[in-house]
Write a protein that holds these residues in place. Structure first.
Motif, PDB file in Angstrom:
ATOM      1  N   ASN A  63       0.418   9.433  14.690  1.00  0.00           N
ATOM      2  CA  ASN A  63      -0.458   9.559  13.521  1.00  0.00           C
ATOM      3  C   ASN A  63      -1.413   8.372  13.384  1.00  0.00           C
ATOM      4  OD1 ASN A  63       0.884  11.929  12.519  1.00  0.00           O
ATOM      5  ND2 ASN A  63       2.561  10.598  11.884  1.00  0.00           N
ATOM      6  N   ASP A  64      -2.546   8.626  12.742  1.00  0.00           N
ATOM      7  CA  ASP A  64      -3.370   7.572  12.173  1.00  0.00           C
ATOM      8  C   ASP A  64      -3.113   7.582  10.672  1.00  0.00           C
ATOM      9  OD1 ASP A  64      -4.526   6.559  14.455  1.00  0.00           O
ATOM     10  OD2 ASP A  64      -6.240   7.917  14.373  1.00  0.00           O
ATOM     11  N   VAL A  65      -2.626   6.456  10.150  1.00  0.00           N
ATOM     12  CA  VAL A  65      -2.153   6.380   8.769  1.00  0.00           C
ATOM     13  C   VAL A  65      -3.134   5.565   7.939  1.00  0.00           C
ATOM     14  CG1 VAL A  65      -0.220   5.743   7.299  1.00  0.00           C
ATOM     15  CG2 VAL A  65       0.205   6.485   9.653  1.00  0.00           C
ATOM     16  N   ALA A  66      -3.667   6.151   6.887  1.00  0.00           N
ATOM     17  CA  ALA A  66      -4.597   5.449   6.003  1.00  0.00           C
ATOM     18  C   ALA A  66      -3.851   4.406   5.172  1.00  0.00           C
ATOM     19  CB  ALA A  66      -5.301   6.442   5.082  1.00  0.00           C
ATOM     20  N   VAL A  67      -4.435   3.197   5.084  1.00  0.00           N
ATOM     21  CA  VAL A  67      -3.876   2.124   4.271  1.00  0.00           C
ATOM     22  C   VAL A  67      -5.017   1.484   3.485  1.00  0.00           C
ATOM     23  CG1 VAL A  67      -1.865   1.703   5.734  1.00  0.00           C
ATOM     24  CG2 VAL A  67      -4.020   0.535   6.241  1.00  0.00           C
ATOM     25  N   GLY A  68      -4.806   0.282   2.957  1.00  0.00           N
ATOM     26  CA  GLY A  68      -5.843  -0.393   2.188  1.00  0.00           C
ATOM     27  C   GLY A  68      -6.976  -0.901   3.060  1.00  0.00           C
ATOM     28  N   GLY A 116      17.313   5.151   6.447  1.00  0.00           N
ATOM     29  CA  GLY A 116      17.457   5.160   7.898  1.00  0.00           C
ATOM     30  C   GLY A 116      16.167   5.277   8.665  1.00  0.00           C
ATOM     31  N   ASP A 117      15.034   5.483   7.979  1.00  0.00           N
ATOM     32  CA  ASP A 117      13.730   5.612   8.630  1.00  0.00           C
ATOM     33  C   ASP A 117      12.912   4.345   8.452  1.00  0.00           C
ATOM     34  OD1 ASP A 117      14.405   8.264   9.193  1.00  0.00           O
ATOM     35  OD2 ASP A 117      13.561   8.966   7.302  1.00  0.00           O
ATOM     36  N   LYS A 118      12.098   4.032   9.459  1.00  0.00           N
ATOM     37  CA  LYS A 118      11.223   2.875   9.373  1.00  0.00           C
ATOM     38  C   LYS A 118       9.990   3.205   8.533  1.00  0.00           C
ATOM     39  CE  LYS A 118      13.459  -0.002  12.103  1.00  0.00           C
ATOM     40  NZ  LYS A 118      14.047  -1.267  11.606  1.00  0.00           N
ATOM     41  N   ASP A 119       9.757   2.415   7.491  1.00  0.00           N
ATOM     42  CA  ASP A 119       8.584   2.561   6.641  1.00  0.00           C
ATOM     43  C   ASP A 119       7.518   1.555   7.074  1.00  0.00           C
ATOM     44  OD1 ASP A 119      10.047   4.466   4.987  1.00  0.00           O
ATOM     45  OD2 ASP A 119      11.162   2.721   4.277  1.00  0.00           O
ATOM     46  N   LEU A 120       6.317   1.764   6.566  1.00  0.00           N
ATOM     47  CA  LEU A 120       5.152   1.010   7.032  1.00  0.00           C
ATOM     48  C   LEU A 120       4.595   0.143   5.912  1.00  0.00           C
ATOM     49  CD1 LEU A 120       3.001   0.727   9.383  1.00  0.00           C
ATOM     50  CD2 LEU A 120       1.736   2.516   8.182  1.00  0.00           C
ATOM     51  N   LEU A 121       4.276  -1.121   6.245  1.00  0.00           N
ATOM     52  CA  LEU A 121       3.637  -2.034   5.307  1.00  0.00           C
ATOM     53  C   LEU A 121       2.447  -2.690   5.985  1.00  0.00           C
ATOM     54  CD1 LEU A 121       6.991  -2.655   5.310  1.00  0.00           C
ATOM     55  CD2 LEU A 121       6.341  -3.831   3.224  1.00  0.00           C
ATOM     56  N   THR A 122       1.380  -2.893   5.230  1.00  0.00           N
ATOM     57  CA  THR A 122       0.241  -3.670   5.727  1.00  0.00           C
ATOM     58  C   THR A 122      -0.229  -4.641   4.651  1.00  0.00           C
ATOM     59  OG1 THR A 122      -1.422  -2.055   4.981  1.00  0.00           O
ATOM     60  CG2 THR A 122      -0.579  -1.818   7.238  1.00  0.00           C
ATOM     61  N   VAL A 178      -1.077  -5.021  -0.803  1.00  0.00           N
ATOM     62  CA  VAL A 178      -0.176  -4.586   0.250  1.00  0.00           C
ATOM     63  C   VAL A 178      -0.023  -3.078   0.149  1.00  0.00           C
ATOM     64  CG1 VAL A 178       2.214  -4.677   1.080  1.00  0.00           C
ATOM     65  CG2 VAL A 178       1.081  -6.765   0.319  1.00  0.00           C
ATOM     66  N   SER A 179      -0.155  -2.378   1.260  1.00  0.00           N
ATOM     67  CA  SER A 179       0.052  -0.931   1.279  1.00  0.00           C
ATOM     68  C   SER A 179       1.444  -0.614   1.806  1.00  0.00           C
ATOM     69  CB  SER A 179      -0.987  -0.228   2.168  1.00  0.00           C
ATOM     70  OG  SER A 179      -2.277  -0.353   1.629  1.00  0.00           O
ATOM     71  N   VAL A 180       2.105   0.350   1.152  1.00  0.00           N
ATOM     72  CA  VAL A 180       3.415   0.822   1.571  1.00  0.00           C
ATOM     73  C   VAL A 180       3.328   2.319   1.835  1.00  0.00           C
ATOM     74  CG1 VAL A 180       5.821   1.159   0.900  1.00  0.00           C
ATOM     75  CG2 VAL A 180       4.628  -0.943   0.250  1.00  0.00           C
ATOM     76  N   ARG A 181       3.749   2.734   3.018  1.00  0.00           N
ATOM     77  CA  ARG A 181       3.842   4.155   3.350  1.00  0.00           C
ATOM     78  C   ARG A 181       5.284   4.461   3.714  1.00  0.00           C
ATOM     79  NH1 ARG A 181      -1.199   6.778   4.369  1.00  0.00           N
ATOM     80  NH2 ARG A 181       0.110   8.625   4.336  1.00  0.00           N
ATOM     81  N   PRO A 206       1.323   8.952  -0.025  1.00  0.00           N
ATOM     82  CA  PRO A 206       0.114   8.138  -0.227  1.00  0.00           C
ATOM     83  C   PRO A 206       0.416   6.647  -0.161  1.00  0.00           C
ATOM     84  CG  PRO A 206       0.914   8.985  -2.316  1.00  0.00           C
ATOM     85  CD  PRO A 206       1.744   9.634  -1.252  1.00  0.00           C
ATOM     86  N   ALA A 207      -0.560   5.882   0.282  1.00  0.00           N
ATOM     87  CA  ALA A 207      -0.434   4.430   0.260  1.00  0.00           C
ATOM     88  C   ALA A 207      -0.447   3.954  -1.175  1.00  0.00           C
ATOM     89  CB  ALA A 207      -1.588   3.795   1.040  1.00  0.00           C
ATOM     90  N   SER A 208       0.306   2.918  -1.472  1.00  0.00           N
ATOM     91  CA  SER A 208       0.343   2.381  -2.829  1.00  0.00           C
ATOM     92  C   SER A 208       0.180   0.875  -2.774  1.00  0.00           C
ATOM     93  CB  SER A 208       1.666   2.739  -3.518  1.00  0.00           C
ATOM     94  OG  SER A 208       2.764   2.274  -2.773  1.00  0.00           O
ATOM     95  N   ALA A 209      -0.544   0.336  -3.736  1.00  0.00           N
ATOM     96  CA  ALA A 209      -0.739  -1.104  -3.815  1.00  0.00           C
ATOM     97  C   ALA A 209       0.447  -1.737  -4.518  1.00  0.00           C
ATOM     98  CB  ALA A 209      -2.023  -1.425  -4.570  1.00  0.00           C
TER      99      ALA A 209
END
Length: 301
Positions: free
Chosen positions: A239-244, A259-265, A273-276, A288-291
């Motif tokens: 995937n291409d994941v939209a973030v901030g 048990g799943d890896k989540d994404l932070l930027t 900071v975006s959390v997916r 959705p990404a959240s600040a």
């Protein structure tokens, strides 16, 4: 920034690198000692100019975490051995390629000792420093790699026990992989197209199949590209994941303990900071990404 227990009290601490000076004639690194409850005590130490990147590892086997920093302005890697109380010995400097902007630690020659790899952006090469187990290093190979290297990591991507190299190439919009041979050298380079201006990467199992995947922060298009590992050192596009706006750092971690890896930027232009959250074993799908607003800040130089 790097995290680890640098004073041996069982609590996680934080170490930050100095940055590029911003008009000062000196830089600092900061040690933030944690109390286990989310509070930190900050001490600043003078460091070489332009020390932007930092990593922690026990390089000499004494049980204390040691510090490795890169100085892009001075074309060198510096090692500071930890004293075990949150302080570090004076630095030992090693010359590397032009403008090192990232560093990774791992055993690349199979001798059981930690080695260092620096990503040298201006020379489009990686410098390998081979460790002797005492915290000292000698120059190893110079590894040709991409265009405008912006980040590097060492991982065993093909489960053969050898450390492989993953690097983001900012000016060619590619991530490159070179599989390790176990003797300090690396095989041919394989390139994978990602988004615009990749500047940071993280490795982890994003799709839950037990194989290592790569998440790449693409600064110009404000997205994270996911490359799904096949277990043999090769990857396919995920995937291409939209973030901030303008992500400059990325991490994979299980934030909700499912048990799943989540994404932070960490996003430069949107100052957040975006959390997916990973709900389908494929990072960020349908979420959705959240600040995240940081309510506590610690003053560091």
């Amino acid at each position: 920034v790097a995290t680890g227990d640098v004073n041996g009290d069982g609590n996680s601490d934080i170490v930050t690198a100095g940055g590029m000076g911003y008009g000062l004639d000196k830089d600092y690194y900061s040690v933030l000692l944690g109390d286990g409850e989310g509070n930190f005590t900050v001490t600043d130490y003078e460091v070489a100019f332009g020390s932007e990147f930092v990593a922690l590892e026990d390089l000499n086997g004494d049980g204390n975490l040691d510090m490795v920093t890169t100085s892009a302005a001075l074309n060198r890697v510096s090692v500071r051995l930890g004293n075990g109380d949150g302080t570090f010995a004076p630095e030992t400097d090693y010359s590397v390629g032009s403008f090192p902007v990232g560093v990774a630690i791992g055993d690349v020659d199979g001798d059981g000792d930690f080695d260092i790899v620096s990503a040298n952006s201006n020379s489009d090469r990686l410098s390998v420093l081979l460790g002797d187990g005492s915290g000292s290093f000698v120059a190893g190979s110079q590894v040709a790699f991409g265009v405008g290297i912006s980040a590097v990591d060492l991982e065993d991507l093909d489960s053969d026990g050898d450390s492989d190299i993953i690097g983001a190439n900012r000016f060619s919009n590619k991530v490159s992989v070179r599989l390790g041979s176990g003797n300090g050298t690396f095989g041919p380079q394989t390139d994978y197209s990602v988004g615009s201006e990749p500047v940071a990467l993280a490795v982890g199992d994003a799709d839950g199949n037990g194989k290592k995947d790569i998440a790449i922060a693409n600064r110009s298009d404000s997205k994270v590209s996911v490359l799904l590992g096949q277990g043999d050192g090769t990857f396919i596009a995920g995937n291409d994941v939209a973030v901030g706006s303008e992500p400059a750092s990325v991490a994979l971690a299980d934030l909700d303990f499912d048990g799943d890896k989540d994404l932070l930027t960490g996003n430069i232009s949107s100052n957040n900071v975006s959390v997916r959250l990973n709900t389908t074993n494929s990072v960020g799908v349908g979420v959705p990404a959240s600040a995240v607003i940081l309510t506590t800040r610690f003053s560091i130089r």
